[in-house]
Design a protein around this motif. Structure first.
Motif, PDB file in Angstrom:
ATOM      1  N   VAL A  23      41.994  47.744  52.528  1.00 42.66           N
ATOM      2  CA  VAL A  23      40.672  48.190  52.475  1.00 42.66           C
ATOM      3  C   VAL A  23      40.143  48.067  51.788  1.00 42.66           C
ATOM      4  O   VAL A  23      39.921  49.047  51.267  1.00 42.66           O
ATOM      5  CB  VAL A  23      40.227  48.768  54.175  1.00 42.66           C
ATOM      6  CG1 VAL A  23      38.347  48.583  55.038  1.00 42.66           C
ATOM      7  CG2 VAL A  23      41.417  47.483  54.925  1.00 42.66           C
ATOM      8  N   LEU A  24      39.199  47.312  51.707  1.00 41.59           N
ATOM      9  CA  LEU A  24      38.080  47.113  50.205  1.00 41.59           C
ATOM     10  C   LEU A  24      36.718  46.944  50.337  1.00 41.59           C
ATOM     11  O   LEU A  24      36.871  46.026  51.568  1.00 41.59           O
ATOM     12  CB  LEU A  24      38.364  46.237  48.713  1.00 41.59           C
ATOM     13  CG  LEU A  24      40.325  46.512  48.334  1.00 41.59           C
ATOM     14  CD1 LEU A  24      40.554  45.674  47.566  1.00 41.59           C
ATOM     15  CD2 LEU A  24      40.383  47.930  47.863  1.00 41.59           C
ATOM     16  N   ASN A  25      35.708  47.244  49.327  1.00 42.55           N
ATOM     17  CA  ASN A  25      34.281  47.056  50.248  1.00 42.55           C
ATOM     18  C   ASN A  25      33.811  46.863  48.441  1.00 42.55           C
ATOM     19  O   ASN A  25      33.556  47.173  48.204  1.00 42.55           O
ATOM     20  CB  ASN A  25      33.988  48.201  51.085  1.00 42.55           C
ATOM     21  CG  ASN A  25      34.151  47.855  52.547  1.00 42.55           C
ATOM     22  OD1 ASN A  25      35.112  48.669  52.848  1.00 42.55           O
ATOM     23  ND2 ASN A  25      34.333  47.668  53.725  1.00 42.55           N
ATOM     24  N   ASP A  26      33.117  45.907  48.253  1.00 40.77           N
ATOM     25  CA  ASP A  26      32.233  46.148  47.368  1.00 40.77           C
ATOM     26  C   ASP A  26      31.020  47.046  47.691  1.00 40.77           C
ATOM     27  O   ASP A  26      31.024  47.727  48.657  1.00 40.77           O
ATOM     28  CB  ASP A  26      31.326  44.628  47.109  1.00 40.77           C
ATOM     29  CG  ASP A  26      30.581  44.097  48.065  1.00 40.77           C
ATOM     30  OD1 ASP A  26      30.248  44.509  48.717  1.00 40.77           O
ATOM     31  OD2 ASP A  26      30.247  42.652  48.905  1.00 40.77           O
ATOM     32  N   PRO A  68      37.747  40.137  51.658  1.00 41.55           N
ATOM     33  CA  PRO A  68      38.582  39.312  52.569  1.00 41.55           C
ATOM     34  C   PRO A  68      40.213  40.349  52.111  1.00 41.55           C
ATOM     35  O   PRO A  68      40.734  39.591  50.634  1.00 41.55           O
ATOM     36  CB  PRO A  68      38.755  37.915  52.301  1.00 41.55           C
ATOM     37  CG  PRO A  68      37.147  37.738  51.988  1.00 41.55           C
ATOM     38  CD  PRO A  68      36.847  39.058  51.119  1.00 41.55           C
ATOM     39  N   SER A  69      41.073  40.206  52.944  1.00 39.21           N
ATOM     40  CA  SER A  69      42.285  40.717  52.126  1.00 39.21           C
ATOM     41  C   SER A  69      43.460  40.391  53.377  1.00 39.21           C
ATOM     42  O   SER A  69      42.935  40.564  54.671  1.00 39.21           O
ATOM     43  CB  SER A  69      42.409  42.501  52.007  1.00 39.21           C
ATOM     44  OG  SER A  69      42.192  42.916  52.971  1.00 39.21           O
ATOM     45  N   SER A  70      44.485  40.389  52.795  1.00 35.50           N
ATOM     46  CA  SER A  70      45.874  40.654  53.607  1.00 35.50           C
ATOM     47  C   SER A  70      47.125  40.651  53.012  1.00 35.50           C
ATOM     48  O   SER A  70      47.207  41.107  52.458  1.00 35.50           O
ATOM     49  CB  SER A  70      45.626  38.835  54.043  1.00 35.50           C
ATOM     50  OG  SER A  70      46.117  37.692  52.712  1.00 35.50           O
ATOM     51  N   PHE A  71      48.235  40.536  53.379  1.00 27.61           N
ATOM     52  CA  PHE A  71      49.184  41.170  53.992  1.00 27.61           C
ATOM     53  C   PHE A  71      50.389  39.979  53.697  1.00 27.61           C
ATOM     54  O   PHE A  71      50.417  39.974  54.885  1.00 27.61           O
ATOM     55  CB  PHE A  71      49.887  42.466  54.555  1.00 27.61           C
ATOM     56  CG  PHE A  71      51.232  42.966  54.353  1.00 27.61           C
ATOM     57  CD1 PHE A  71      50.601  44.594  52.727  1.00 27.61           C
ATOM     58  CD2 PHE A  71      52.065  42.804  53.974  1.00 27.61           C
ATOM     59  CE1 PHE A  71      52.145  44.990  52.715  1.00 27.61           C
ATOM     60  CE2 PHE A  71      54.046  43.386  53.265  1.00 27.61           C
ATOM     61  CZ  PHE A  71      53.560  44.459  52.616  1.00 27.61           C
TER      62      PHE A  71
END
Length: 278
Positions: A54-57, A64-67
């Motif tokens: 989980v990343l935030n600018d 957006p991210s996925s595994f």
């Protein structure tokens, strides 16, 4: 009535035998296995997680991210072997120390004076044997090494049976994990000034003759006039932030008959010879 003395003798012998065999070699073995399995299960649960990072600018908006699972992976393998002496009175005492949560110390293997080998932790798991240490650029030796403890108080020679078992174990580890020859070292090497194991009695020369670590040649080439021992020690892997401690650790391993912080010409020649092997 005439059989009563024999009955008393039988009772005494039975009681003595019971007392003699009552003391276990390792205390609370079932509890130890239970704790081991519980911690192992916890690690497996972590490894099985497939949640995306989980990343935030800078504005706080989610990126957006996925595994997406890869199929190309395996367990991390050890690349060093660190040898210790237990500095305790018996292998039973050491095993007890390593099976108590309060001590916060452990090793992968313990080898008794009679050559008995006790495997205490899976080789792929991280043991707590190195403590605060450094070798080259590695500052977390526990994460990349196997710790082997030899039952020895640090004030006596190591037994032939013990060294024989150690050599067999080292051969297996070297072959299994493709551990480089240079990466068989002692606790004192990675923690100069803090540790002195496996002591000046340890047969490093014998190990080197079988491919576990290096040793100086019989005929030594004199060190050049511009030879810098501090640079040589650092390139070998020693932490030279305290040069005196680094010199002592080097001499404990490669000189053994003298562990003073001064480097004689012979010491310089040995250092020059060994460092060129690394």
């Amino acid at each position: 009535m005439k059989f009563r003395p024999y009955l008393y003798i039988l009772i005494i012998l039975t009681t003595f035998t019971a007392c003699k065999t009552r003391k276990p070699v390792v205390a609370n073995v079932p509890d130890v296995k239970k704790v081991y399995q519980s911690q192992l299960d916890s690690f497996l649960d972590v490894a099985k997680q497939m949640q995306p990072v989980v990343l935030n600018d800078s504005t706080g908006a989610a990126i957006p991210s996925s595994f997406m699972s890869t199929v190309n992976f395996n367990l991390r393998k050890p690349n060093y072997v660190i040898i210790h002496h237990t500095a305790q009175d018996s292998i039973q005492q050491t095993i007890k120390t390593f099976t108590m949560v309060s001590t916060q110390v452990s090793a992968h293997y313990v080898i008794g004076r009679n050559g008995t080998v006790v495997h205490m932790l899976n080789d792929y798991l991280r043991s707590w044997h190195a403590g605060v240490s450094k070798w080259g650029n590695v500052t977390d030796m526990n994460s990349c090494s196997i710790g082997i403890e030899l039952d020895n108080n640090g004030l006596e020679p190591f037994s032939d049976a013990q060294i024989k078992s150690l050599m067999l174990l080292l051969a297996r580890l070297k072959k299994t994990y493709n551990i480089p020859t240079a990466n068989f070292i002692g606790h004192a090497d990675i923690a100069p000034g803090r540790k002195t194991d496996p002591s000046a009695f340890f047969p490093w020369k014998t190990l080197a003759e079988h491919g576990f670590g290096y040793w100086s040649d019989e005929v030594l080439e004199p060190a050049p006039a511009d030879f810098d021992p501090a640079i040589a020690l650092r390139l070998m892997g020693y932490d030279t932030s305290n040069l005196t401690n680094a010199i002592r650790a080097f001499k404990l391993h490669f000189i053994q008959t003298d562990t003073s912080p001064q480097l004689t010409q012979l010491d310089l020649n040995v250092l020059y010879n060994v460092y060129r092997k690394y």
